[in-house]
Each structure stands twice: as structure tokens, then as C-alpha cells.
Design an enzyme around this catalytic site. Structure first.
Site, PDB file in Angstrom:
ATOM      1  N   TYR A 149       0.833  -1.207   0.000  1.00  0.00           N
ATOM      2  CA  TYR A 149       0.000   0.000   0.000  1.00  0.00           C
ATOM      3  C   TYR A 149       0.866   1.254   0.000  1.00  0.00           C
ATOM      4  O   TYR A 149       0.701   2.143  -0.846  1.00  0.00           O
ATOM      5  CB  TYR A 149      -0.924  -0.004   1.220  1.00  0.00           C
ATOM      6  CG  TYR A 149      -1.726   1.266   1.368  1.00  0.00           C
ATOM      7  CD1 TYR A 149      -2.875   1.473   0.604  1.00  0.00           C
ATOM      8  CD2 TYR A 149      -1.346   2.261   2.267  1.00  0.00           C
ATOM      9  CE1 TYR A 149      -3.623   2.631   0.728  1.00  0.00           C
ATOM     10  CE2 TYR A 149      -2.088   3.433   2.391  1.00  0.00           C
ATOM     11  CZ  TYR A 149      -3.218   3.615   1.626  1.00  0.00           C
ATOM     12  OH  TYR A 149      -3.949   4.774   1.743  1.00  0.00           O
ATOM     13  N   LYS A 153       1.237   3.892  -3.100  1.00  0.00           N
ATOM     14  CA  LYS A 153       0.765   5.265  -2.893  1.00  0.00           C
ATOM     15  C   LYS A 153       1.871   6.254  -3.224  1.00  0.00           C
ATOM     16  O   LYS A 153       1.613   7.342  -3.774  1.00  0.00           O
ATOM     17  CB  LYS A 153       0.292   5.453  -1.454  1.00  0.00           C
ATOM     18  CG  LYS A 153      -1.003   4.736  -1.116  1.00  0.00           C
ATOM     19  CD  LYS A 153      -2.206   5.311  -1.842  1.00  0.00           C
ATOM     20  CE  LYS A 153      -2.683   6.607  -1.246  1.00  0.00           C
ATOM     21  NZ  LYS A 153      -3.945   7.091  -1.862  1.00  0.00           N
TER      22      LYS A 153
END
Length: 374
Positions: A149, A153
Site C-alpha cells: 500500500y 501510494k
């Protein structure tokens, strides 16, 4: 929001907690709002908004719904917490592939503004950061991120910033900016507060662990909504496009120790605030991957200044109390079929608790023995 910014906007991730709150606020100010998400919102769609169930990875669908849109708030993401963190391909396809689609749609549809909701995790990977700012805190190198994640990102954030100044169809340029919030709280928030609640119920917070002076930031959902509205304004010519190509840390302007900040939660659940401190290695040894990430975030100081957002966006966060959010959360929980006080843990949860408490007990014994022998 300034009247010059009124028009038609798209909120990706509009079915989620923050995306929905943002869309609802924008609709209340007279804008036409499209809430786009793969999941339906849990709340009634407000006047002035429509919900479309779609995936940002579907380019043709995204392109179609963006007709007439003059600003995109890209809040959609995947893999922040829980088992979904381990679904590497899906995390990559949503966070990177989906963001690429959003950028390309902006160019093809002549959409002049894009506000991207990023995360502090693009610069934080477990090493202490105290009062970091946008100029002094670099990206975490891609190979040093321990979860997909955060890595994706960071990739997506760079894509959005690199797209700033790109030509868009019909003339003009694409103005982009990035907001980096920390953990979100507020009435009705389910992800962060629910996870903390479960950890309290599992006795993870029966002890303190890590650096007792460790501090972090949080942001109330209404403050985060405010920051996004101001960011969209700051991408307009009227504001000199001051936010174009810029990243901003966003929080409540306070740094707190998690265990101190959670006092209202402990009190509402009838628990005493933890007073015994254990070595963090014992907690790590009992955890699964997604739990380890939570422990990392709790035990290491990572705080960020919001001076840049104050100065360039005019961001002035309002004071809020966690107690109000806890009260709202408990009312929702107690209104369900199984009240919180009567909820029964699964066999797996009982086993995990037993292992964790056993390890903690063994750790205490070892500490006592060490103290006697030393």
C-alpha cells in the site's frame, strides 16, 4: 468553497467514509457531485450528488462519467489495512493503474484540476520523524517499503505531481496537488477506530509497548474535508495556482501519544489505561503481518508540520475531541443485534489472545529473572 470553484466534480472512492463526507460537503455548497466507487455508500445520497458504481480501473467507464467535470478529487485506494494488504496485484492495479487512468482521463476530458489524497506513509516506513516538513522529509526508497500500500501510494503520488502542467484536450493545463493525511477519525469512522476498538477488546492495549514518548498525528474528517476544498481552490487562477505541483501534510496541528489520546476509549469501554510497559519485541512475536504494521505505527514517533498548508492553502484546522467520535461509535455498536459488551470472540481470536498473553507473561518472568540475577 469559493464560488469560482463551483461546478461539476468527481470524487473517486466516494462510497467510502472520507470520500462520501467530502462529496456531501461539496454538494451542500451547490456543486454537482459524482460519487464513484465499487462499493455502495452506507449512507443516503445527499441532494446534489449521484452515486455511480464503477471501478477506476475501467478506463472507458471512467472516461464516460467524467464528461463536464472540472475537478477530480481522487481519494480511492486499496490495501490500507487488514488481509487486503497482502493482495499485491490488486493493490498495484488500483493504486497505480487506477491513478494512471484518472490522470489520462483528466487530459482527455480537459479537466483542469486534480487533488490526490495520499498518505504520510510515502515518507514514513518505521524510522522516527519529528516535526517533518515537505522540504526536509524525502520519499522512502521503493525497496524499503514493507507494505504494498505505502509503496504504491508513493508511486501514484509521484505520477500525480509529474502530471502537473500537462496539456489537456481543448487547451489549458492540468493543475495537480497532493494531500498527505495521517490517521482519520470522526463520527461514523469505521476503519481506524474499529481497528483500535478490536485491539482493545483483544487486550493488545492491556499493556503499553514501545517508546513511551512516541507521538503521532491524527486528523478529524472535517478538517481533512476542509483541506481538500482549499486545495481545489488553490489550483485555480484566482488563487494563482499556488498549490500546483505541491504536496502538503495534513493533520489537526497536534501531536499525541496514542495511549494518552485513547483515554476516552478506555474509559468508555470500562478499561483502565495501560500502565505496564512491555518490550515491543514481545508484541511483534505474537503478531501477523497487518498487525505488525499497526504496532510499527504506534511505537515510533512520526509527526509532521502543517505550516505549508497553513501558509499556502489557508488551512486552519478546528479543534475536535476523540471522545465525541467514541460516543458515536459505541451508540452504533450497541444498536446492533450483538452489543459490544456481549460480543463473543472466535476460537481463533481466543487462541491469538492466549498466545499473546502467554508471550507477555513469559516476557515478564524473564525480566524478573534478569533483574534478580543482575
Amino acid at each position: 468553497m469559493d464560488v469560482s470553484c463551483k461546478g461539476k466534480v468527481l470524487v473517486t472512492g466516494g462510497g467510502g467514509y472520507f470520500g462520501f463526507r467530502l462529496g456531501k460537503e461539496l454538494a451542500s455548497e451547490g456543486m454537482t457531485v459524482i460519487l464513484l466507487d465499487v462499493n455502495k455508500p452506507l449512507w443516503d445520497i445527499p441532494d446534489g450528488a449521484i452515486f455511480l458504481q464503477s471501478d477506476i480501473r475501467d478506463y472507458s467507464s471512467l472516461h464516460k462519467v467524467c464528461e463536464g467535470v472540472d475537478c477530480i478529487f481522487h481519494t480511492a485506494s486499496y490495501g490500507m489495512s487488514g488481509p487486503e494488504q497482502l493482495r499485491k496485484e490488486q493493490v498495484e492495479s488500483v493504486n497505480v493503474g487506477g491513478t494512471n487512468n484518472v490522470i489520462n482521463v483528466c487530459k482527455e476530458r480537459g479537466i483542469p484540476r486534480l487533488v490526490y489524497t495520499s498518505t504520510i506513509n510515502v515518507v514514513f516506513a518505521g524510522k522516527p520523524i519529528v516535526d517533518g516538513d515537505e522540504a526536509s522529509v524525502p520519499y522512502v526508497p521503493g525497496d524499503l517499503h514493507i507494505d504494498h500500500y505505502s509503496r504504491t501510494k508513493a508511486v501514484a503520488e509521484r505520477m500525480v505531481l509529474s502530471a502537473n502542467g500537462s496539456s489537456v484536450k481543448g487547451g489549458g493545463k492540468l493543475e495537480t496537488c497532493v494531500l498527505r493525511p495521517c490517521g482519520i477519525y470522526g463520527p461514523g469512522e469505521r476503519r481506524h477506530l474499529h481497528r483500535v476498538m478490536m485491539n482493545v477488546e483483544r487486550r493488545l492495549f492491556s499493556f503499553r509497548f514501545g517508546d513511551p514518548a512516541a507521538r503521532m498525528n491524527w486528523v478529524h474528517v472535517d478538517n481533512l474535508v476542509l483541506a481538500h476544498k482549499l486545495a481545489a481552490e488553490a489550483l485555480t487562477k484566482k488563487k494563482g495556482c499556488i498549490a500546483s505541483g505541491q504536496a502538503y501534510f495534513i493533520n489537526d496541528g497536534l501531536s499525541v501519544n496514542l495511549f494518552e489520546w485513547l483515554t476516552p476509549l478506555f474509559e468508555k469501554l470500562g478499561y483502565s489505561r495501560p500502565s505496564i510497559t512491555l518490550p515491543v519485541s514481545l508484541v511483534y512475536s505474537a503478531g501477523r503481518f497487518h498487525l505488525l504494521l499497526q504496532v510499527r505505527n504506534i511505537t515510533v514517533s512520526h509527526t509532521f508540520k502543517i505550516d505549508k498548508a497553513r501558509q499556502e492553502l489557508g488551512y486552519c484546522p478546528q479543534p475536535y475531541s476523540l471522545a465525541d467520535s467514541v460516543e458515536h461509535y459505541l451508540k452504533i455498536r450497541q444498536s446492533r443485534d450483538t452489543p459490544i459488551s456481549l460480543s463473543l470472540p472466535s476460537v481463533r481470536q481466543l487462541a491469538e489472545r492466549g498466545i499473546l498473553l502467554l508471550l507477555m507473561g513469559l516476557g515478564l518472568v524473564l525480566l524478573i529473572i534478569y533483574g534478580i540475577l543482575s
